[in-house]
Every structure is written in C-alpha cells, then in structure tokens.
Design a protein around this motif. Structure first.
Motif, mmCIF file in Angstrom:
data_model
loop_
_atom_site.group_PDB
_atom_site.id
_atom_site.type_symbol
_atom_site.label_atom_id
_atom_site.label_comp_id
_atom_site.label_asym_id
_atom_site.label_seq_id
_atom_site.Cartn_x
_atom_site.Cartn_y
_atom_site.Cartn_z
ATOM 1 N N MET A 1 43.574 36.557 81.814
ATOM 2 C CA MET A 1 42.479 36.616 80.845
ATOM 3 C C MET A 1 42.327 35.281 80.136
ATOM 4 O O MET A 1 43.315 34.632 79.799
ATOM 5 N N SER A 2 41.095 34.879 79.906
ATOM 6 C CA SER A 2 40.823 33.595 79.264
ATOM 7 C C SER A 2 40.858 33.722 77.738
ATOM 8 O O SER A 2 39.942 33.305 77.039
ATOM 9 N N ARG A 3 41.947 34.261 77.217
ATOM 10 C CA ARG A 3 42.026 34.566 75.787
ATOM 11 C C ARG A 3 41.959 33.306 74.921
ATOM 12 O O ARG A 3 41.191 33.243 73.957
ATOM 13 N N LEU A 4 42.768 32.297 75.233
ATOM 14 C CA LEU A 4 42.753 31.072 74.442
ATOM 15 C C LEU A 4 41.383 30.407 74.488
ATOM 16 O O LEU A 4 40.842 30.002 73.454
ATOM 17 N N ALA A 5 40.835 30.286 75.685
ATOM 18 C CA ALA A 5 39.539 29.632 75.836
ATOM 19 C C ALA A 5 38.434 30.417 75.134
ATOM 20 O O ALA A 5 37.550 29.833 74.506
ATOM 21 N N GLU A 6 38.461 31.732 75.217
ATOM 22 C CA GLU A 6 37.456 32.533 74.534
ATOM 23 C C GLU A 6 37.536 32.346 73.023
ATOM 24 O O GLU A 6 36.518 32.173 72.342
ATOM 25 N N ASN A 7 38.745 32.379 72.478
ATOM 26 C CA ASN A 7 38.897 32.208 71.036
ATOM 27 C C ASN A 7 38.466 30.811 70.601
ATOM 28 O O ASN A 7 37.841 30.647 69.536
ATOM 29 N N LEU A 8 38.769 29.809 71.406
ATOM 30 C CA LEU A 8 38.333 28.464 71.070
ATOM 31 C C LEU A 8 36.810 28.362 71.115
ATOM 32 O O LEU A 8 36.195 27.723 70.248
ATOM 33 N N ALA A 9 36.194 28.994 72.110
ATOM 34 C CA ALA A 9 34.731 28.985 72.191
ATOM 35 C C ALA A 9 34.111 29.594 70.941
ATOM 36 O O ALA A 9 33.121 29.077 70.407
ATOM 37 N N LEU A 10 34.680 30.681 70.456
ATOM 38 C CA LEU A 10 34.178 31.288 69.222
ATOM 39 C C LEU A 10 34.251 30.314 68.056
ATOM 40 O O LEU A 10 33.326 30.219 67.240
ATOM 41 N N LEU A 11 35.341 29.577 67.983
ATOM 42 C CA LEU A 11 35.528 28.627 66.887
ATOM 43 C C LEU A 11 34.558 27.456 66.970
ATOM 44 O O LEU A 11 34.228 26.847 65.945
ATOM 45 N N LEU A 12 34.092 27.139 68.171
ATOM 46 C CA LEU A 12 33.206 25.995 68.358
ATOM 47 C C LEU A 12 31.732 26.370 68.349
ATOM 48 O O LEU A 12 30.876 25.501 68.544
ATOM 49 N N LEU A 13 31.424 27.636 68.102
ATOM 50 C CA LEU A 13 30.033 28.080 67.990
ATOM 51 C C LEU A 13 29.687 28.323 66.525
ATOM 52 O O LEU A 13 30.454 28.962 65.794
ATOM 53 N N ASP A 14 28.535 27.826 66.102
ATOM 54 C CA ASP A 14 28.051 28.138 64.764
ATOM 55 C C ASP A 14 27.564 29.583 64.740
ATOM 56 O O ASP A 14 26.757 29.990 65.585
ATOM 57 N N ASP A 15 28.046 30.358 63.782
ATOM 58 C CA ASP A 15 27.714 31.781 63.750
ATOM 59 C C ASP A 15 26.219 32.031 63.599
ATOM 60 O O ASP A 15 25.690 33.000 64.159
ATOM 61 N N GLU A 16 25.538 31.197 62.830
ATOM 62 C CA GLU A 16 24.118 31.420 62.559
ATOM 63 C C GLU A 16 23.223 30.881 63.665
ATOM 64 O O GLU A 16 22.359 31.588 64.184
ATOM 65 N N SER A 17 23.416 29.631 64.026
ATOM 66 C CA SER A 17 22.527 29.004 65.013
ATOM 67 C C SER A 17 22.890 29.352 66.446
ATOM 68 O O SER A 17 22.050 29.294 67.343
ATOM 69 N N GLY A 18 24.168 29.696 66.668
ATOM 70 C CA GLY A 18 24.611 29.980 68.027
ATOM 71 C C GLY A 18 24.759 28.753 68.891
ATOM 72 O O GLY A 18 24.838 28.851 70.119
ATOM 73 N N ARG A 19 24.815 27.580 68.254
ATOM 74 C CA ARG A 19 24.958 26.328 68.991
ATOM 75 C C ARG A 19 26.361 25.754 68.799
ATOM 76 O O ARG A 19 27.043 26.063 67.827
ATOM 77 N N SER A 20 26.737 24.877 69.709
ATOM 78 C CA SER A 20 28.031 24.225 69.622
ATOM 79 C C SER A 20 28.093 23.340 68.380
ATOM 80 O O SER A 20 27.121 22.645 68.048
#
Length: 210
Positions: A1-20
């Motif tokens: 499972m890509s758990r680390l990568a998924e969690n990092l992706a969440l951290l690198l996305l702006d919650d409102e705009s949905g952009r990196s």
C-alpha cells in the motif's frame, strides 16, 4: 500500500484550492521518495548501499502487480537499476495521478474540473474529508513540539524539511526540531534496515530543490 506517499500527497495539497502547494519538481522528488519507501516496505525493490560514495541504485526484486495503482505505475518505470535520485523523481511523476485517484476513492479528496477561458480543462483535488490528513498533521505537530515521532512521521518530516515545506517552518524552533528529526530518522530503528540505501535521499532532495 502506498501509505507514506498518500499521506505526503495529502500534505502537499491545499485543502481549499485542491492544488499543489509546492512546485512540480519538488513535488515529484518528494512524493517519489515516499513511493520508493513504500515499494521497499512492500518487498518490491531494494536499494543497496553503493561503494565509494556513489549514488545508490534501485534494484527491482518483484515486478508483478502490487494491487496498488500508484505503486504499480512507479514500479513500471524502475527498469535498468536506475540511480535513486532519478528513480525518485520519475516515481513521483508517474504515481501522482494514481495517488490522487486512490485518495479520492478513499473519500479524503474530491475531483473538481473547470475550464479556463472556456477552453482549457483544469483538474483540482480539494479536501473532502480531512480526518486522515488531520491525524497526520497532528502527529507531525506533536513531533515538532518535542514528542518522539513514530517512523512514518519521522520520514514525512524528513521529506518535508528537505523541500522546505514543514508546517510552521517559519519558526526557527520548528526548523531546528525538523532538522534534528531529519538527522536521526535514518540512524536507528526499523528504518535503518528496511530502508537501507535511502538515507541518501534527504541530501538528494536538498540538492535537487536548490
């Protein structure tokens, strides 16, 4: 499972705009580093230490499907024993879209599409349910305040620190703590054996981001 990568992706996305929140180069290298770690944990690659200070190379030991779309996309590009830096950057590029789709399927983010000037279609991935991301951010915040981080939190902080994206990084005390964690995360415990060879990644990320 890509758990680390998924969690990092969440951290690198702006919650409102949905952009990196970081540029593409830093994002690819950071996410790719996490993907490589996930592949090591899945038993699909090894990264033996290289002699004479040379950059380690990635060895694929199991090329069959993993059952995880992000890991499979990255694994398909790791041919010919590439150097770890090249492998991380390309793994991050290949895995980014599958990671977003996995997170959307999990309900953490949602896909929004709009057209710029009525022609160019733009996709964004704003937050849908911040429960998972909140738990990850809470663990990072606790570690940056002085708590002992678990292995995954230490890796996330190490990668975020390397690309200049630690939450609250404008505070010198936070930066100092992140630096401390980055120096020690690879020195002992399960990471030293499970992720052998990837202790060069913080240096690679810092160099590549400069």
């Amino acid at each position: 499972m890509s758990r680390l990568a998924e969690n990092l992706a969440l951290l690198l996305l702006d919650d409102e705009s949905g952009r990196s929140t970081v540029d593409l180069g830093r994002r690819h290298r950071a996410v790719g580093s996490a993907v490589l770690l996930d592949l090591v944990r899945a038993g699909r690659i090894t990264i033996p230490a290289a002699p004479d200070g040379k950059e380690p190379r990635v060895h694929v030991v199991g090329a069959g499907p993993t059952g995880d779309a992000a890991l499979d996309a990255a694994l398909g590009k790791l041919t010919g024993e590439p150097k770890v830096g090249w492998a991380a950057e390309n793994a991050g590029h290949e895995a980014w879209k599958p990671l977003l789709e996995l997170l959307a399927a999990d309900g953490a983010i949602r896909l929004e599409e709009q057209r710029v000037l009525g022609v160019i279609k733009v996709k964004t991935w704003p937050a849908a349910d911040t429960t998972r991301e909140g738990a990850v951010r809470d663990a990072i915040a606790a570690a940056l305040r002085g708590a002992a981080p678990d292995d995954e939190t230490a890796v996330l902080i190490t990668i975020l620190h390397a690309i200049g994206a630690v939450p609250g990084g404008g505070d010198p005390a936070v930066q100092a703590r992140a630096e401390e964690i980055s120096r020690t995360a690879w020195a002992s415990g399960p990471l030293k054996d499970a992720f052998h060879g990837l202790d060069t990644l913080p240096t690679f990320l810092l160099f590549a981001a400069s």
